[in-house]
Design a protein around this motif. Structure first.
Motif, PDB file in Angstrom:
ATOM      1  N   VAL A  91      20.409  40.124  40.965  1.00 37.63           N
ATOM      2  CA  VAL A  91      21.151  41.242  41.537  1.00 37.63           C
ATOM      3  C   VAL A  91      22.299  41.558  40.588  1.00 37.63           C
ATOM      4  CG1 VAL A  91      22.449  42.080  43.516  1.00 37.63           C
ATOM      5  CG2 VAL A  91      20.543  40.506  43.872  1.00 37.63           C
ATOM      6  N   ALA A  92      22.261  42.723  39.967  1.00 38.13           N
ATOM      7  CA  ALA A  92      23.291  43.083  38.983  1.00 38.13           C
ATOM      8  C   ALA A  92      24.637  43.309  39.661  1.00 38.13           C
ATOM      9  CB  ALA A  92      22.861  44.328  38.203  1.00 38.13           C
ATOM     10  N   GLN A  93      24.634  43.970  40.798  1.00 39.80           N
ATOM     11  CA  GLN A  93      25.864  44.246  41.538  1.00 39.80           C
ATOM     12  C   GLN A  93      25.612  44.043  43.022  1.00 39.80           C
ATOM     13  OE1 GLN A  93      27.128  48.195  40.542  1.00 39.80           O
ATOM     14  NE2 GLN A  93      27.661  47.687  38.436  1.00 39.80           N
ATOM     15  N   GLY A  94      26.598  43.524  43.724  1.00 35.44           N
ATOM     16  CA  GLY A  94      26.448  43.329  45.154  1.00 35.44           C
ATOM     17  C   GLY A  94      25.993  41.919  45.494  1.00 35.44           C
ATOM     18  N   ASN A  95      25.520  41.752  46.714  1.00 31.41           N
ATOM     19  CA  ASN A  95      25.158  40.443  47.249  1.00 31.41           C
ATOM     20  C   ASN A  95      23.667  40.363  47.519  1.00 31.41           C
ATOM     21  OD1 ASN A  95      27.945  39.766  47.324  1.00 31.41           O
ATOM     22  ND2 ASN A  95      28.145  40.751  49.319  1.00 31.41           N
TER      23      ASN A  95
END
Length: 208
Positions: A91-95
């Motif tokens: 996951v590049a960004q976030g959760n």
């Protein structure tokens, strides 16, 4: 030349619906309008086909068929996501959240967790292990009650401090205290009760 050019033309695939009748690894027997064919699960189709699944196929005139997607399956059939080689979720960004109404199971030969900070909230923890090893720089524990049952307990400490606000009691069949240098006992009142013998052995004894 025209016949040669037709032979060199790539096979043009088309889409078909089908129903899975048998499965063997990545291959499945699928019943479609043209009859029964053998189709391979496409890499992009992460769900393993199951008997009774309605699937979307890619078929070409050269005899190749791929299961592109599972469209519908009988209710209650277990959904299995499988990979043939190493796999990673990134996951590049976030959760990233894993949620289930029932149980989440994890089975592996080795589990490695690397995180800067971990927060775990559990109602009940049950751990069964053959051996437990831990290396912790500092431990801070707050609990209302602790019950430990051990066949043998060995502790090697540099310094030990224990503060008991109320009652401290030790029950044992025998007890031995070895102090290399000085033993100091201080209390407001002291009482020693023995059913048989009391022995005090020292080079000098001072009372009072």
């Amino acid at each position: 030349m025209e016949n040669v050019a037709r032979k060199l033309e790539p096979a043009r695939p088309w889409m078909e619906y089908g129903r899975v009748e048998a499965c063997a690894g990545r291959l499945a027997k699928v019943r479609m309008g043209l009859g029964l064919i053998t189709a391979e699960r496409a890499v992009g189709c992460l769900l393993d086909p199951h008997v009774g699944d309605e699937v979307l196929l890619s078929v070409d005139g050269a005899g190749s068929a791929f299961i592109l997607s599972i469209l519908r399956r009988p209710e209650g059939t277990e959904a299995i996501v499988s990979f043939d080689g190493p796999a990673s979720f990134r996951v590049a960004q976030g959760n990233l959240t894993l949620a289930a109404q029932g149980e989440i199971g994890l089975a592996a030969g080795r589990v490695a967790v690397d995180a800067e900070k971990a927060v775990v909230r559990l109602g009940l923890v049950s751990l069964v292990a053959e051996r437990l090893e831990s290396q912790v720089k500092r431990i801070k524990s707050v609990s209302k009650s602790v019950d430990a049952v051990c066949r043998r307990l060995t502790q090697r400490l540099g310094n030990s401090f224990r503060y008991v606000e109320e009652h401290d009691e030790t029950q044992a069949q025998t007890q031995r205290v070895l102090v290399e240098d000085l033993l100091t006992m201080h209390s407001k009142n002291a009482m020693i009760v023995s059913e048989e013998h009391v022995t005090v052995n020292a080079e000098q004894i001072h009372l009072g």
